[in-house]
Design a protein around this motif. Structure first.
Motif, PDB file in Angstrom:
ATOM      1  N   ARG A  21       7.627  21.213   8.970  1.00 47.15           N
ATOM      2  CA  ARG A  21       7.276  21.886   7.715  1.00 47.15           C
ATOM      3  C   ARG A  21       8.238  21.465   6.612  1.00 47.15           C
ATOM      4  N   GLY A  22       7.659  21.035   5.487  1.00 48.44           N
ATOM      5  CA  GLY A  22       8.467  20.614   4.364  1.00 48.44           C
ATOM      6  C   GLY A  22       8.976  19.186   4.435  1.00 48.44           C
ATOM      7  N   VAL A  23       8.483  18.391   5.396  1.00 51.93           N
ATOM      8  CA  VAL A  23       9.054  17.054   5.573  1.00 51.93           C
ATOM      9  C   VAL A  23       8.631  16.079   4.467  1.00 51.93           C
ATOM     10  N   ARG A  24       7.692  16.480   3.610  1.00 48.00           N
ATOM     11  CA  ARG A  24       7.348  15.593   2.491  1.00 48.00           C
ATOM     12  C   ARG A  24       8.562  15.340   1.601  1.00 48.00           C
ATOM     13  N   ARG A  25       9.516  16.268   1.629  1.00 52.09           N
ATOM     14  CA  ARG A  25      10.717  16.125   0.798  1.00 52.09           C
ATOM     15  C   ARG A  25      11.610  14.974   1.250  1.00 52.09           C
ATOM     16  N   ARG A  26      11.345  14.448   2.439  1.00 51.65           N
ATOM     17  CA  ARG A  26      12.140  13.329   2.942  1.00 51.65           C
ATOM     18  C   ARG A  26      11.700  11.990   2.350  1.00 51.65           C
ATOM     19  N   LEU A  27      10.658  11.999   1.554  1.00 52.96           N
ATOM     20  CA  LEU A  27      10.137  10.750   1.008  1.00 52.96           C
ATOM     21  C   LEU A  27      11.208   9.970   0.257  1.00 52.96           C
ATOM     22  N   THR A  28      11.971  10.657  -0.575  1.00 58.13           N
ATOM     23  CA  THR A  28      12.992   9.951  -1.365  1.00 58.13           C
ATOM     24  C   THR A  28      14.071   9.330  -0.480  1.00 58.13           C
ATOM     25  N   GLU A  29      14.312   9.921   0.693  1.00 55.13           N
ATOM     26  CA  GLU A  29      15.322   9.374   1.594  1.00 55.13           C
ATOM     27  C   GLU A  29      14.888   8.040   2.199  1.00 55.13           C
ATOM     28  N   LEU A  30      13.577   7.819   2.251  1.00 58.87           N
ATOM     29  CA  LEU A  30      13.049   6.621   2.892  1.00 58.87           C
ATOM     30  C   LEU A  30      12.958   5.432   1.944  1.00 58.87           C
ATOM     31  N   LEU A  31      13.046   5.693   0.654  1.00 62.59           N
ATOM     32  CA  LEU A  31      12.821   4.639  -0.329  1.00 62.59           C
ATOM     33  C   LEU A  31      14.135   3.979  -0.744  1.00 62.59           C
ATOM     34  N   PRO A  32      14.178   2.659  -0.729  1.00 60.82           N
ATOM     35  CA  PRO A  32      15.369   1.971  -1.247  1.00 60.82           C
ATOM     36  C   PRO A  32      15.567   2.296  -2.731  1.00 60.82           C
ATOM     37  N   ALA A  33      16.771   2.278  -3.164  1.00 69.14           N
ATOM     38  CA  ALA A  33      17.090   2.636  -4.543  1.00 69.14           C
ATOM     39  C   ALA A  33      16.388   1.713  -5.532  1.00 69.14           C
ATOM     40  N   GLY A  34      15.776   2.335  -6.535  1.00 65.69           N
ATOM     41  CA  GLY A  34      15.222   1.581  -7.643  1.00 65.69           C
ATOM     42  C   GLY A  34      13.868   0.942  -7.443  1.00 65.69           C
ATOM     43  N   VAL A  35      13.256   1.054  -6.249  1.00 65.96           N
ATOM     44  CA  VAL A  35      11.951   0.431  -6.052  1.00 65.96           C
ATOM     45  C   VAL A  35      10.881   1.205  -6.819  1.00 65.96           C
ATOM     46  N   ARG A  36       9.832   0.499  -7.195  1.00 64.60           N
ATOM     47  CA  ARG A  36       8.693   1.166  -7.806  1.00 64.60           C
ATOM     48  C   ARG A  36       7.770   1.684  -6.711  1.00 64.60           C
ATOM     49  N   VAL A  37       7.063   2.741  -7.038  1.00 65.06           N
ATOM     50  CA  VAL A  37       6.190   3.390  -6.063  1.00 65.06           C
ATOM     51  C   VAL A  37       4.784   3.487  -6.638  1.00 65.06           C
ATOM     52  N   PHE A  38       3.804   3.025  -5.854  1.00 63.80           N
ATOM     53  CA  PHE A  38       2.393   3.139  -6.221  1.00 63.80           C
ATOM     54  C   PHE A  38       1.800   4.264  -5.388  1.00 63.80           C
TER      55      PHE A  38
END
Length: 361
Positions: A21-38
């Motif tokens: 529950r609430g694991v959508r908040r981990r999205l930012t942890e998975l993304l390398p710094a500064g990448v663009r997201v579509f």
């Protein structure tokens, strides 16, 4: 389930399916710094995606959004072309990341766009439906539909991660929860009898989005799929068992012009596959009946129109498991004992269909 669980998947690039529950908040942890997201998402999730997009922007990511049509209408060449055009205008690179937030159709499309853009960019799936969590978003299959059938165009492309946030399930209509449960039932029949026991012990509790039973069933279903996919990523052999019930199910979806929920069609397909195996002398009558009993207890359909058989038979000939003119079905010899039935006689196919027909026989 108070603590998030992680189910690892071995593929050409290993990844984790995170359930909690609430694991959508981990999205930012998975993304390398500064990448663009579509971000791809359906219209109904626009408000929720606003929050996700704002969080990503606060973390330093430039966010591009594409609102897809609802359901299977998203999985077309036209929608894919629109996405490619947006990525091209934005000069989207291999260092950037696609994120699919939505049901199975959204994650199928997001994965296909990721697989095809620049011959492969990274994708993260955030499934918001039960069906998406236990089936579509896990395993690396991507695809779109054509006028001739479902998922006939696609690619294998493993995600960077899958985030199954169980809080999304509380927003689902009951019919969508039931439909998603069909794929969990499938996992029980092909590999995990404890799943079947949980549905038989209390069907209402098993699809209660606030309870621990459904959370455990999601974990079990994902574990079944992860185990199978880790040994056969590209469906060269064992992975075909995940298509149990799907040969007829995909034909029904095509016949209905995708107006039926996938899980509803799978429910009918499961009963058909059981009847087929029973009539071929491969599966005992008690297990055949168990299919009907569990699916009916969940309020899922187990019959289809008898007059549709000619069209369904033609559509089954285009099934991905077919080899030339030879039909191949995943069937059971017992619970958790899947095998294949190849080139069954036309009389056997018709007889099994008669057994699931709605009209009096």
């Amino acid at each position: 389930m108070t603590t998030a669980l992680t189910v690892p998947v071995q593929a050409e690039r290993d990844y984790d399916v995170v359930i909690g529950r609430g694991v959508r908040r981990r999205l930012t942890e998975l993304l390398p710094a500064g990448v663009r997201v579509f971000l791809l998402h359906p219209p109904a999730l626009a408000d929720a995606v606003d929050t996700v997009a704002a969080t990503l922007a606060d973390a330093g990511h430039q966010v591009l959004r594409h609102c897809t049509p609802d359901g299977e209408e998203a999985k077309t060449a036209l929608v894919a072309t629109e996405c490619w055009a947006e990525l091209g205008r934005a000069s989207f690179t291999r260092d950037d990341v696609i994120v699919g937030i939505g049901g199975g159709a959204t994650t199928d499309l997001a994965g296909f766009i990721a697989a095809s853009w620049l011959r492969g960019v990274q994708v993260i799936h955030v499934p918001t439906t039960l069906l998406g969590m236990v089936d579509a978003a896990v395993g690396g299959k991507t695809g779109i539909n054509t006028g001739e059938g479902k998922n006939l165009v696609g690619a294998f492309h493993s995600p960077l991660a899958v985030l199954c946030d169980l809080d999304w399930l509380s927003t689902l209509p009951a019919a969508d929860l039931r439909a998603g449960a069909a794929e969990i039932v499938k996992c029980g029949f092909i590999a995990d009898p404890a799943i079947l026991a949980a549905f038989e012990a209390g069907p209402a509790a098993a699809i209660d989005p606030t309870g621990d039973v459904l959370a455990d069933l999601v974990r079990r279903a994902v574990a079944v799929k992860a185990d199978v996919v880790s040994t056969d990523l590209r469906e060269a052999g064992r992975r075909e068992i995940l298509n149990y019930g799907h040969t007829l199910a995909h034909a029904i979806e095509h016949h209905e012009q995708f107006r039926w929920r996938h899980g509803d069609a799978v429910s009918v397909g499961l009963v058909y596959a059981a009847e087929l195996a029973g009539r071929a002398g491969m599966l005992g009558s008690a297990v055949v009946a168990r299919h009907r009993d569990i699916l009916t207890s969940l309020g899922l359909p187990t019959t289809y129109r008898s007059g549709a058989w000619p069209a369904l038979r033609e559509a089954m000939g285009r099934d991905k498991k077919a080899r030339g003119a030879t039909l191949r079905f995943v069937v059971l010899t017992d619970v958790a004992a899947p095998t294949r039935l190849e080139d069954p006689a036309e009389e056997l196919l018709q007889d099994a269909y008669t057994a699931i027909s709605e009209e009096p026989r």
